[in-house]
Write a protein that holds these residues in place. Structure first.
Motif, PDB file in Angstrom:
ATOM      1  N   GLU A  14       0.833  -1.195   0.000  1.00 25.46           N
ATOM      2  CA  GLU A  14       0.000   0.000   0.000  1.00 25.46           C
ATOM      3  C   GLU A  14       0.872   1.251   0.000  1.00 25.46           C
ATOM      4  N   VAL A  15       0.395   2.269  -0.696  1.00 25.45           N
ATOM      5  CA  VAL A  15       1.106   3.555  -0.736  1.00 25.45           C
ATOM      6  C   VAL A  15       0.117   4.665  -0.428  1.00 25.45           C
ATOM      7  N   SER A  16       0.653   5.825  -0.082  1.00 21.05           N
ATOM      8  CA  SER A  16      -0.218   6.946   0.255  1.00 21.05           C
ATOM      9  C   SER A  16      -0.722   7.623  -1.013  1.00 21.05           C
ATOM     10  N   GLY A  17      -1.770   8.419  -0.838  1.00 20.71           N
ATOM     11  CA  GLY A  17      -2.285   9.188  -1.957  1.00 20.71           C
ATOM     12  C   GLY A  17      -1.255  10.163  -2.490  1.00 20.71           C
ATOM     13  N   ALA A  18      -0.449  10.724  -1.587  1.00 21.45           N
ATOM     14  CA  ALA A  18       0.608  11.641  -2.012  1.00 21.45           C
ATOM     15  C   ALA A  18       1.648  10.923  -2.855  1.00 21.45           C
ATOM     16  N   ASP A  19       1.973   9.676  -2.479  1.00 22.30           N
ATOM     17  CA  ASP A  19       2.901   8.866  -3.289  1.00 22.30           C
ATOM     18  C   ASP A  19       2.336   8.648  -4.693  1.00 22.30           C
ATOM     19  N   MET A  20       1.045   8.305  -4.758  1.00 21.16           N
ATOM     20  CA  MET A  20       0.411   8.093  -6.062  1.00 21.16           C
ATOM     21  C   MET A  20       0.482   9.355  -6.908  1.00 21.16           C
ATOM     22  N   LEU A  21       0.268  10.496  -6.262  1.00 18.62           N
ATOM     23  CA  LEU A  21       0.322  11.778  -6.982  1.00 18.62           C
ATOM     24  C   LEU A  21       1.694  11.995  -7.598  1.00 18.62           C
ATOM     25  N   LEU A  22       2.747  11.846  -6.793  1.00 18.62           N
ATOM     26  CA  LEU A  22       4.104  12.096  -7.299  1.00 18.62           C
ATOM     27  C   LEU A  22       4.484  11.109  -8.397  1.00 18.62           C
ATOM     28  N   LYS A  23       4.099   9.834  -8.227  1.00 18.14           N
ATOM     29  CA  LYS A  23       4.396   8.838  -9.266  1.00 18.14           C
ATOM     30  C   LYS A  23       3.664   9.174 -10.562  1.00 18.14           C
ATOM     31  N   ALA A  24       2.428   9.635 -10.435  1.00 17.69           N
ATOM     32  CA  ALA A  24       1.652   9.983 -11.625  1.00 17.69           C
ATOM     33  C   ALA A  24       2.258  11.193 -12.328  1.00 17.69           C
ATOM     34  N   LEU A  25       2.761  12.166 -11.554  1.00 13.21           N
ATOM     35  CA  LEU A  25       3.398  13.337 -12.155  1.00 13.21           C
ATOM     36  C   LEU A  25       4.687  12.944 -12.872  1.00 13.21           C
ATOM     37  N   GLU A  26       5.432  12.019 -12.284  1.00 14.48           N
ATOM     38  CA  GLU A  26       6.654  11.553 -12.934  1.00 14.48           C
ATOM     39  C   GLU A  26       6.339  10.839 -14.251  1.00 14.48           C
ATOM     40  N   LYS A  27       5.229  10.082 -14.285  1.00 14.50           N
ATOM     41  CA  LYS A  27       4.830   9.413 -15.525  1.00 14.50           C
ATOM     42  C   LYS A  27       4.456  10.419 -16.610  1.00 14.50           C
ATOM     43  N   GLU A  28       3.988  11.600 -16.186  1.00 13.94           N
ATOM     44  CA  GLU A  28       3.651  12.658 -17.143  1.00 13.94           C
ATOM     45  C   GLU A  28       4.869  13.512 -17.499  1.00 13.94           C
ATOM     46  N   ASN A  29       6.041  13.075 -17.029  1.00 16.07           N
ATOM     47  CA  ASN A  29       7.308  13.769 -17.323  1.00 16.07           C
ATOM     48  C   ASN A  29       7.321  15.210 -16.818  1.00 16.07           C
ATOM     49  N   VAL A  30       6.716  15.426 -15.666  1.00 21.34           N
ATOM     50  CA  VAL A  30       6.726  16.759 -15.059  1.00 21.34           C
ATOM     51  C   VAL A  30       8.131  17.073 -14.557  1.00 21.34           C
ATOM     52  N   GLU A  31       8.650  18.225 -14.947  1.00 22.31           N
ATOM     53  CA  GLU A  31      10.005  18.622 -14.572  1.00 22.31           C
ATOM     54  C   GLU A  31      10.017  19.537 -13.357  1.00 22.31           C
ATOM     55  N   VAL A  32       8.983  20.360 -13.223  1.00 21.29           N
ATOM     56  CA  VAL A  32       8.991  21.387 -12.192  1.00 21.29           C
ATOM     57  C   VAL A  32       7.580  21.613 -11.669  1.00 21.29           C
ATOM     58  N   ILE A  33       7.487  21.891 -10.370  1.00 23.76           N
ATOM     59  CA  ILE A  33       6.224  22.235  -9.714  1.00 23.76           C
ATOM     60  C   ILE A  33       6.390  23.620  -9.096  1.00 23.76           C
ATOM     61  N   PHE A  34       5.425  24.481  -9.338  1.00 22.65           N
ATOM     62  CA  PHE A  34       5.398  25.791  -8.699  1.00 22.65           C
ATOM     63  C   PHE A  34       4.399  25.703  -7.550  1.00 22.65           C
ATOM     64  N   GLY A  35       4.895  25.819  -6.321  1.00 27.97           N
ATOM     65  CA  GLY A  35       3.987  25.596  -5.202  1.00 27.97           C
ATOM     66  C   GLY A  35       4.330  26.375  -3.959  1.00 27.97           C
TER      67      GLY A  35
END
Length: 216
Positions: A14-35
């Motif tokens: 099992e993984v956290s929802g936050a883990d799923m979010l980051l993995k999904a962003l990596e699959k979309e080849n996200v380079e940078v987050i403005f936050g």
């Protein structure tokens, strides 16, 4: 003993929802987050330490989303933004509206109070879905951790296809902090979203005639 081992194996997968979010962003080849961090998105920020995605910290949420617009405009890739709940989320409204008018692809994550208190005027709760509906291509609110990978995949597709624009994902804190087994990857299936990608000949001709007659 065997049952206990199976239970332990299930828990470790099992993984956290936050883990799923980051993995999904990596699959979309996200380079940078403005936050800009805040209480409702701290579970996401805890996981950012383990990610290779660059995080850019503005001095104000509005500066962050305008920076993401600039990134999208120059790179052609979707800008990704994170803001916390309540005032953090409302501070990015101008940037969302601007991206919609300028056809800039953004995927915007807004923190939200836990699902159990949504609709009770909880501390720093704001109706982000209601606020952003007129100024986004689409918006989501996470209600099931298992939906996170699918929703993020759809959000990037909607933001970048057809006429580009912003998509908002409202992220309740318990959805980011909670854990679940990783769901199977799904293909995008959006029968209600069929963007026009081929120009209309008559409209192009009318435009050409108008331009040829224009004095300025």
């Amino acid at each position: 003993m065997e049952a206990a081992l199976k239970e332990t194996k299930a828990k470790t997968s099992e993984v956290s929802g936050a883990d799923m979010l980051l993995k999904a962003l990596e699959k979309e080849n996200v380079e940078v987050i403005f936050g800009y961090p805040g209480g409702a998105v701290l579970p996401i920020y805890d996981k950012l330490y383990d990610s290779n995605i660059l995080h850019v910290l503005p001095r104000h949420e509005q500066g962050g989303i305008h920076a993401a617009e600039g990134y999208a405009r120059i790179s052609g890739k979707p800008g990704v933004v994170i803001a916390t709940s309540g005032p953090g989320a409302t501070n990015i409204i101008t940037g969302i509206a601007d991206a919609m008018m300028d056809s800039l692809p953004l995927v915007v994550f807004t923190g939200q109070v836990a699902t159990g208190v949504i609709g009770t005027d909880a501390f720093q709760e704001a109706d982000i879905l209601g606020i952003t509906t007129p100024i986004t291509k689409y918006n989501y609110q996470i209600r099931d951790i298992k939906d996170i990978p699918r929703i993020i995949k759809e959000a990037f597709y909607i933001a970048t296809s057809g006429r580009p624009g912003p998509v908002v994902i409202d992220f309740p804190k318990d959805m980011a902090a909670g854990v679940s087994a990783v769901p199977a990857e799904e293909e995008i299936h959006l029968p209600g979203y069929q963007p026009t990608v081929e120009p209309n000949f008559l409209q192009v001709r009318k435009l050409s005639e108008a331009v040829s007659k224009a004095k300025r």
